[in-house]
Design an enzyme around this catalytic site. Structure first.
Site, PDB file in Angstrom:
ATOM      1  CE  LYS A 203      -3.794   2.106   2.654  1.00 46.52           C
ATOM      2  NZ  LYS A 203      -4.604   2.003   3.883  1.00 46.52           N
TER       3      LYS A 203
ATOM      4  CB  SER B 109      -7.988   3.752   3.026  1.00 46.30           C
ATOM      5  OG  SER B 109      -7.096   3.153   3.947  1.00 46.30           O
TER       6      SER B 109
ATOM      7  CB  SER C  46      -8.132   0.852   5.867  1.00 51.37           C
ATOM      8  OG  SER C  46      -8.850   2.053   5.753  1.00 51.37           O
TER       9      SER C  46
HETATM   10  N1  GLN Z   1     -12.999   4.196   6.659  1.00 48.51           N
HETATM   11  C1  GLN Z   1     -12.259   4.595   7.813  1.00 48.51           C
HETATM   12  C2  GLN Z   1     -11.874   6.052   7.706  1.00 48.51           C
HETATM   13  O1  GLN Z   1     -12.150   6.624   6.689  1.00 48.51           O
HETATM   14  C3  GLN Z   1     -11.054   3.727   7.996  1.00 48.51           C
HETATM   15  C4  GLN Z   1      -9.815   4.219   7.380  1.00 48.51           C
HETATM   16  C5  GLN Z   1      -8.621   3.365   7.698  1.00 48.51           C
HETATM   17  O2  GLN Z   1      -8.740   2.349   8.359  1.00 48.51           O
HETATM   18  N2  GLN Z   1      -7.469   3.818   7.247  1.00 48.51           N
HETATM   19  O3  GLN Z   1     -11.301   6.616   8.604  1.00 48.51           O
END
Ligand code: GLN
Length: 481
Positions: free
Chosen positions: A80, A155, A179
């Site tokens: 990532k 994400s 994410s």
């Molecule tokens: N969807 C969550 C957010 O937008 C999780 C993001 C993440 O785990 N990086 O914060």
């Protein structure tokens, strides 16, 4: 490998040892697939063939010398793009870091390479890992390989899509509030969030430091266990990495689940849960019971407050972490007349709308006069949620829930409504706030063919147990339930 059988870590190893394929040929095969499919999926942002082939050649030389191969020898992997890679552009899917080339590797990356992995490139994600659909990338959204009109989740959408589409054997993602687990669920593959502190965050670009974790995606649970074994463990470069010994995760994965007590919290099956997802997850729980697990109904009364607490804490930490992008030290600089003007213009042009929204929310929550009302209260709620988990783990070995209340949605469907997007994180952010490990494992598909994920939480540092349950579930046919 016959067409259609995905490469797994064990099959890569066997094929290398039997000299059926070289690591270089395997890397070339994966780059071939990427060149064919990436234009459509947009899963990779940057490819690193020089680095990948140099590593593949080292593995091939080790094979030629008849050496014992390291655990991930020749395994093509994706990283990532919020995780630093020396000499390979690391953008965080932001314009701010469009040309940023880190001078060092994240510890997780260094460990993967030391274990023989071949790093193919960097994957797309929501900007600075903020989002749940991968639509917040400055470089365009990722498509879900299972259903091209749908989001892959976020994400870590690029990592999940790359693995699900066969463009990497495994990948690293990061999980702050879901994410890894949610994109794993949306793309129909396992995704593991380790305990906070289990994997070093050195070299991970910070979003919310008290919540960020690095973890694996793979096509199967045993491979996720193999990757975790390599990246877990204390690191002197990250003082929050725990000095807890790393067990034999692959061995633990094989254990029987008979007699395990699995808690099913009522609070995770109420309003807002898609009926098809509910049905699949209930069938999944029935399958675990068939395997000998004992179902225990639970109450986790603070679940309703998790979204509010998470979005205050995560944005507060983000506003502080992202202060460093000032046009002086990293990345983009937009020259302005005065210093203040330069800061303003750099941040105005460098950050996308969701990142700006979060910086503003977080700055507000931390400002004098609001700090007690928002930030401190959110911290108290976090403690209550952690207590819900601690209480539950007095009675059960694991907690089983849906990963996401909804199946993968259409691109654009929620992009203009941040609140709807945030609400979809309800089942993942709880465990994030408690700091416990969790996995999402495929749990059948909806009638429209969209993947559903079953989420399993266990107590801190019991990753072996979460892998054991997910593995038994997978072996019993959970993905086609
Ligand atoms: N969807 C969550 C957010 O937008 C999780 C993001 C993440 O785990 N990086 O914060």
């Amino acid at each position: 490998m016959s067409a259609g059988t995905p490469w797994r870590i064990a099959s890569v190893r066997a094929a290398l040892q039997a000299k059926q394929i070289s690591a270089r040929e395997l890397a070339a095969e994966f780059y071939g697939r990427i060149y064919k499919r990436n234009a459509e999926l947009n899963a990779y942002l940057t490819l690193s063939p020089e680095r990948a082939y140099a590593q593949a050649d080292r593995i091939d030389a080790a094979v030629a010398r008849g050496e014992t191969l390291p655990p991930l020898a020749g395994v093509p992997m994706a990283i990532k793009d919020v995780i630093s890679t020396r000499g390979v552009r690391t953008t965080c899917a932001s314009k701010m870091l469009e040309d940023y080339i880190p001078p060092y590797d994240a510890t997780a990356v260094e460990r993967l390479e030391r274990a023989g992995a071949v790093l193919l490139g960097k994957t797309n994600c929501d900007e600075f890992a903020m989002g749940g659909s991968n639509e917040n990338s400055a470089y365009g959204p990722v498509r879900n390989p299972v259903a091209l009109d749908r989001v892959p989740g976020g994400s870590s959408g690029g990592s999940a899509a790359a693995v699900a589409a066969g463009l990497a054997v495994a990948a690293l993602g990061t999980d702050t509030g879901g994410s890894i687990r949610q994109p794993g669920s949306f793309c129909g593959i396992p995704g593991l969030m380790p305990t906070y502190g289990r994997v070093s965050r050195y070299g991970l670009v910070a979003f919310a430091s008290s919540l960020d974790k690095i973890g694996p995606f793979a096509t199967n649970v045993a491979d996720a266990a193999a990757v975790l074994s390599v990246i877990a463990g204390h690191d002197e470069n990250d003082s929050t990495s725990a000095a807890v010994p790393v067990p034999d995760y692959i061995g633990e994965t094989e254990k029987s689940v008979k007699g395990l007590r699995i808690g099913v919290p009522e609070d995770y099956f109420g309003a807002g849960l898609d009926p098809e997802v509910k049905e699949k997850v209930q069938s999944g729980i029935a399958l675990l019971e068939k395997l000998g697990c004992r179902r225990v109904p639970l109450q986790m009364p603070h679940t309703d407050y998790a979204i509010a607490a998470y979005y205050i804490i995560a944005t507060a930490e983000a506003s502080s972490n992202l202060a460093r992008y000032d046009g002086v030290r990293y990345g983009l600089r937009v020259p302005g007349g005065t210093l203040t003007e330069m800061y303003r213009q750099t941040r105005e042009r460098g950050f996308g709308p969701e990142v700006k929204r979060r910086i503003m929310l977080g700055t507000y929550a931390l400002s004098a006069g609001y700090y007690d009302a928002y930030y401190l209260r959110a911290q108290s709620v976090r403690a209550l949620i952690a207590r819900d988990f601690a209480d539950a783990f007095q009675k059960v070995d694991a907690i089983v829930t849906p990963t996401s209340p909804i199946p993968p949605f259409r691109l654009g469907e929620k992009a203009l409504d941040p609140l709807q997007m945030y609400l979809a994180d309800i089942y993942t952010v709880t465990g994030s706030l408690a700091g416990v490990p969790g996995i999402s494992v495929p749990c059948g598909k909806t009638k429209a063919g969209l993947p559903v994920g079953l989420q399993v939480f266990v107590p801190h540092f019991k990753e072996g147990c979460v892998l054991q349950i997910a593995h038994a579930f997978e072996q019993a046919g959970g993905s086609t339930i």
